[in-house]
Design an enzyme around this catalytic site. Structure first.
Site, PDB file in Angstrom:
ATOM      1  N   ASN A   7       0.777  -1.220  -0.179  1.00 48.85           N
ATOM      2  CA  ASN A   7       0.069  -0.064  -0.127  1.00 48.85           C
ATOM      3  C   ASN A   7       0.839   1.144   0.114  1.00 48.85           C
ATOM      4  O   ASN A   7       1.629   1.518   1.143  1.00 48.85           O
ATOM      5  CB  ASN A   7      -0.911  -0.192   1.180  1.00 48.85           C
ATOM      6  CG  ASN A   7      -1.834   0.919   1.490  1.00 48.85           C
ATOM      7  OD1 ASN A   7      -1.785   2.085   0.804  1.00 48.85           O
ATOM      8  ND2 ASN A   7      -2.643   1.112   2.390  1.00 48.85           N
ATOM      9  N   ARG A  92      -2.638  -2.068  -3.184  1.00 45.15           N
ATOM     10  CA  ARG A  92      -3.738  -1.218  -2.908  1.00 45.15           C
ATOM     11  C   ARG A  92      -3.792   0.072  -4.027  1.00 45.15           C
ATOM     12  O   ARG A  92      -2.759   0.656  -4.163  1.00 45.15           O
ATOM     13  CB  ARG A  92      -3.830  -0.783  -1.727  1.00 45.15           C
ATOM     14  CG  ARG A  92      -5.145   0.201  -1.449  1.00 45.15           C
ATOM     15  CD  ARG A  92      -5.079   1.088  -0.357  1.00 45.15           C
ATOM     16  NE  ARG A  92      -6.188   1.808  -0.024  1.00 45.15           N
ATOM     17  CZ  ARG A  92      -5.965   3.047   0.607  1.00 45.15           C
ATOM     18  NH1 ARG A  92      -4.948   3.569   0.911  1.00 45.15           N
ATOM     19  NH2 ARG A  92      -6.976   3.727   0.540  1.00 45.15           N
ATOM     20  N   HIS A 181     -13.073   3.511   0.427  1.00 52.05           N
ATOM     21  CA  HIS A 181     -13.040   2.703   1.381  1.00 52.05           C
ATOM     22  C   HIS A 181     -13.973   1.287   1.198  1.00 52.05           C
ATOM     23  O   HIS A 181     -14.193   0.401   2.036  1.00 52.05           O
ATOM     24  CB  HIS A 181     -13.575   3.160   2.858  1.00 52.05           C
ATOM     25  CG  HIS A 181     -12.869   4.269   3.431  1.00 52.05           C
ATOM     26  ND1 HIS A 181     -13.655   5.446   4.022  1.00 52.05           N
ATOM     27  CD2 HIS A 181     -11.518   4.668   3.631  1.00 52.05           C
ATOM     28  CE1 HIS A 181     -12.777   6.166   4.476  1.00 52.05           C
ATOM     29  NE2 HIS A 181     -11.489   5.769   4.310  1.00 52.05           N
ATOM     30  N   ARG A 242     -11.426  16.733   7.378  1.00 53.63           N
ATOM     31  CA  ARG A 242     -12.262  17.120   6.164  1.00 53.63           C
ATOM     32  C   ARG A 242     -13.726  17.330   6.548  1.00 53.63           C
ATOM     33  O   ARG A 242     -14.297  16.731   7.598  1.00 53.63           O
ATOM     34  CB  ARG A 242     -12.246  15.771   5.215  1.00 53.63           C
ATOM     35  CG  ARG A 242     -11.073  15.419   4.465  1.00 53.63           C
ATOM     36  CD  ARG A 242     -11.341  14.289   3.736  1.00 53.63           C
ATOM     37  NE  ARG A 242     -10.046  13.245   4.158  1.00 53.63           N
ATOM     38  CZ  ARG A 242     -10.117  12.210   3.977  1.00 53.63           C
ATOM     39  NH1 ARG A 242     -10.991  11.562   2.983  1.00 53.63           N
ATOM     40  NH2 ARG A 242      -8.946  11.197   4.285  1.00 53.63           N
TER      41      ARG A 242
END
Ligand code: AMP
Length: 398
Positions: A7, A92, A181, A242
């Site tokens: 990843n 990923r 996700h 965020r």
């Protein structure tokens, strides 16, 4: 067969090696500060207490992966005698646009397709591609698989993913809801069905991935039908830093008032908003909890704003699915934050959602945390995105 999961971020790289015959983790590690001063590799072999830590300059992802490979064959900390024992590598990859609805074996055509998606994920796809290129160079004979954050959400119906803006923006530029996700939502939904002993085809599940980034998904008969993140991972819930959903007119309003441009406002919405922005203290829910304990009103407000946004999507998805059988909490906050789960579920009793305050006192392990008289099962399920990546990689290459 042993699978290496990679990843890659812009300056970091996480990895795991799993033995897929028994699905056991053999080793895991992290390289930080790639291309910066103070590059460091931290490698951990399962059941060995000492960590292997290497502080060497690593100018790029290729050098980082070469060091990971050296750690994996190390006589003391390693888990293979030679890299030939690694049967496949799973990568990923954040964004596959509308190109892939499932994981795929990487070849030149896949790389070209993912390069076309760079404009959709300019921060994430380039480091993912760098990791793939480095591994292909260093392990030219080993098959590689790409596992996408967006793939699981490709089953959404058009009414969930089309924005109510001129349709040409979708056809010309690919502007639509993608969702992220996905690997985590898929994993915990499948685990939920397993834990409940019910076929996933017979379930309506709402999965709440609540970490630093956070999203909620509606999963009907095992398929995602809606999710809170959108064209980018900025949409949906209030998050660590965020904003989540806001009125889009706020962007030009702030730009005018503060004399900054749209990119600068977006930077504020991505990095200085959410829990950090409202509390003025931190993006980390542990710091927020501490500040609330000290009587800080804005920290308390931040947590209420977050819980409101999660409840808002839970309510919306119950309406969209005409019911819900299970609600799953996962990721850093969802797995560990007892108080936040309590606040989210509080006063949902009329919807048949009743949290058991005693069973809820659990962290980081699979548990049913709803009351026996709750119509809806509430589950805590630690996510395991690496295992999903390893499984898909194994299935496609064995
Ligand atoms: P993730 O992005 O899934 O790694 O989640 C990271 C976030 O989880 C952190 O920023 C914290 O806000 C939150 N977190 C981790 N551990 C705890 C804990 N014990 N209690 C509350 N929040 C936690």
């Amino acid at each position: 067969m042993k699978v290496l999961v990679i990843n890659c971020g812009s300056s970091s790289l996480k990895y795991q090696v799993l033995d897929m015959t028994s699905e056991t983790l053999l080793a895991k590690g992290l390289v930080e500060r790639i291309g910066l001063d103070g590059s460091v590799l931290k490698h951990e072999k399962t059941n060995v207490e000492d960590k292997f830590i290497q502080e060497t300059a690593m100018a790029d992802h290729k050098e980082a992966i070469a060091n990971v490979m050296a750690a994996l064959v190390d006589p003391v900390y390693g888990v293979v005698k030679s890299m030939d024992e690694i049967g496949a590598v799973g990568h990923r990859v954040v964004h596959a646009g509308e190109k892939y609805a499932a994981s795929v074996i990487i070849d030149d055509a896949v790389i070209a397709a993912l390069e076309e998606c760079v404009e959709l994920a300019p921060l994430h796809n380039p480091p993912n591609l760098l990791g793939i290129a480095a591994c292909r160079e260093l392990m030219p004979k080993t098959p590689m698989v790409a596992v996408f954050d967006t793939a699981f959400h490709q089953t959404m119906p058009p009414e969930s993913y089309i924005y109510a803006i001129p349709y040409e923006y979708y056809t010309k530029y690919g502007i639509r809801r993608y969702g992220f996700h996905g690997t985590s939502h898929k994993y915990v939904a499948e685990r939920a069905a397993y834990m409940l002993g019910v076929n996933i085809e017979d379930l309506k599940i709402i999965t709440c991935h609540l970490g630093n980034g956070a999203s909620v998904s509606a999963i009907k008969r095992g398929k995602c039908i809606d999710t809170s993140m959108g064209f980018t991972p900025l949409a949906g819930l209030a998050m660590g830093t965020r904003s989540g959903d806001i009125d889009p007119a706020i962007i030009s309003f702030i730009a005018d008032k503060d004399g900054i441009n749209a990119d600068e406002v977006l930077n504020i919405l991505n990095k200085k908003s959410g829990m950090l922005g409202v509390s003025g203290i931190s993006s980390d829910f542990r710091d927020i909890a501490e500040a609330i304990g000290d009587g800080d009103q804005r920290a308390a407000l931040a947590l209420q704003v977050f819980a409101h946004s999660v409840r808002f999507y839970i309510g919306a998805y119950i309406a969209e699915m005409n019911g819900v059988d299970a609600i799953v909490f996962t990721a850093g906050v969802g797995e560990n934050d007892i108080n936040t789960r309590d606040i989210i579920c509080n006063e949902l009793g009329n919807l048949g959602i009743k949290l058991d305050l005693v069973k809820n006192k659990v962290r980081g392990k699979e548990a049913v945390i709803s009351r026996d008289d709750s119509k809806v099962a509430i589950l805590l399920i630690p996510t395991n995105e690496e295992l999903v990546i390893a499984r898909d990689t194994y299935e496609l290459t064995k």
